[in-house]
Design an enzyme around this catalytic site. Structure first.
Site, PDB file in Angstrom:
ATOM      1  N   ALA A  70       0.830  -1.212   0.000  1.00 50.04           N
ATOM      2  CA  ALA A  70       0.000   0.000   0.000  1.00 50.04           C
ATOM      3  C   ALA A  70       0.860   1.257   0.000  1.00 50.04           C
ATOM      4  CB  ALA A  70      -0.930  -0.007   1.214  1.00 50.04           C
ATOM      5  N   GLU A  71       1.871   1.308   0.862  1.00 47.10           N
ATOM      6  CA  GLU A  71       2.692   2.511   0.967  1.00 47.10           C
ATOM      7  C   GLU A  71       3.511   2.756  -0.295  1.00 47.10           C
ATOM      8  OE1 GLU A  71       5.708   4.964   3.846  1.00 47.10           O
ATOM      9  OE2 GLU A  71       4.962   3.031   4.538  1.00 47.10           O
ATOM     10  N   ILE A  72       4.083   1.711  -0.854  1.00 53.42           N
ATOM     11  CA  ILE A  72       4.877   1.882  -2.073  1.00 53.42           C
ATOM     12  C   ILE A  72       3.993   2.317  -3.233  1.00 53.42           C
ATOM     13  CG2 ILE A  72       6.282   0.679  -3.787  1.00 53.42           C
ATOM     14  CD1 ILE A  72       7.355  -1.048  -1.376  1.00 53.42           C
TER      15      ILE A  72
END
Length: 152
Positions: A70-72
């Site tokens: 999700a963060e990437i």
């Protein structure tokens, strides 16, 4: 005007899937096996094939692996919405809810902006399995900060 309004693109930097995937060859994204699949006018979708490296001891997808996905994904998207010659985005806060356990297959993350501000961005990330079932949902806040030195 009758009918729907035209969809405006959020991208400041024109998305190039080949270039994005080249940048994913190093670091944590490479370890995860993350790959960018598609951009449309309002979102970016990535994929990750679940391997033993992504599973926790009970055989399920680790929450950390889906959080990193999700963060990437939202980080890539966020960096395409700014002037990368002057600014960069860094993750500031991540909230993720794991909705369904997954043991294998491919999962897909789609990041869409909730807010694109001058100094912060908020992204909503939907993670689904190959059958389209919800696996997790996340919200990432990116800080938009000035570049120090040469951009990557």
């Amino acid at each position: 005007m009758v009918g729907s309004l035209p969809v405006m693109s959020i991208w400041t930097l024109p998305p190039d899937l080949d270039e994005v995937n080249r940048t994913l060859l190093g670091g944590h994204a490479a370890h995860l096996g993350l790959r960018a699949l598609s951009f449309d006018e309002q979102s970016l979708t990535t994929e990750m094939v679940i391997t033993d490296d992504h599973r926790q001891p009970h055989g399920l997808l680790s929450g950390g692996a889906s959080a990193a996905l999700a963060e990437i994904t939202a980080g890539i998207a966020g960096s395409h919405c700014i002037d990368v010659r002057r600014f960069m985005v860094v993750g500031q806060e991540l909230n993720i809810s794991h909705l369904r356990g997954v043991r294998g297959g491919t999962i897909y993350a789609t990041a869409r902006p909730a807010r694109l501000g001058r100094r912060s961005q908020v992204w909503l990330i939907d993670i689904r399995d190959g059958a389209g079932q919800a696996v997790a949902t996340a919200r990432l806040t990116n800080a938009v900060i000035e570049q120090q030195g040469e951009p990557p």
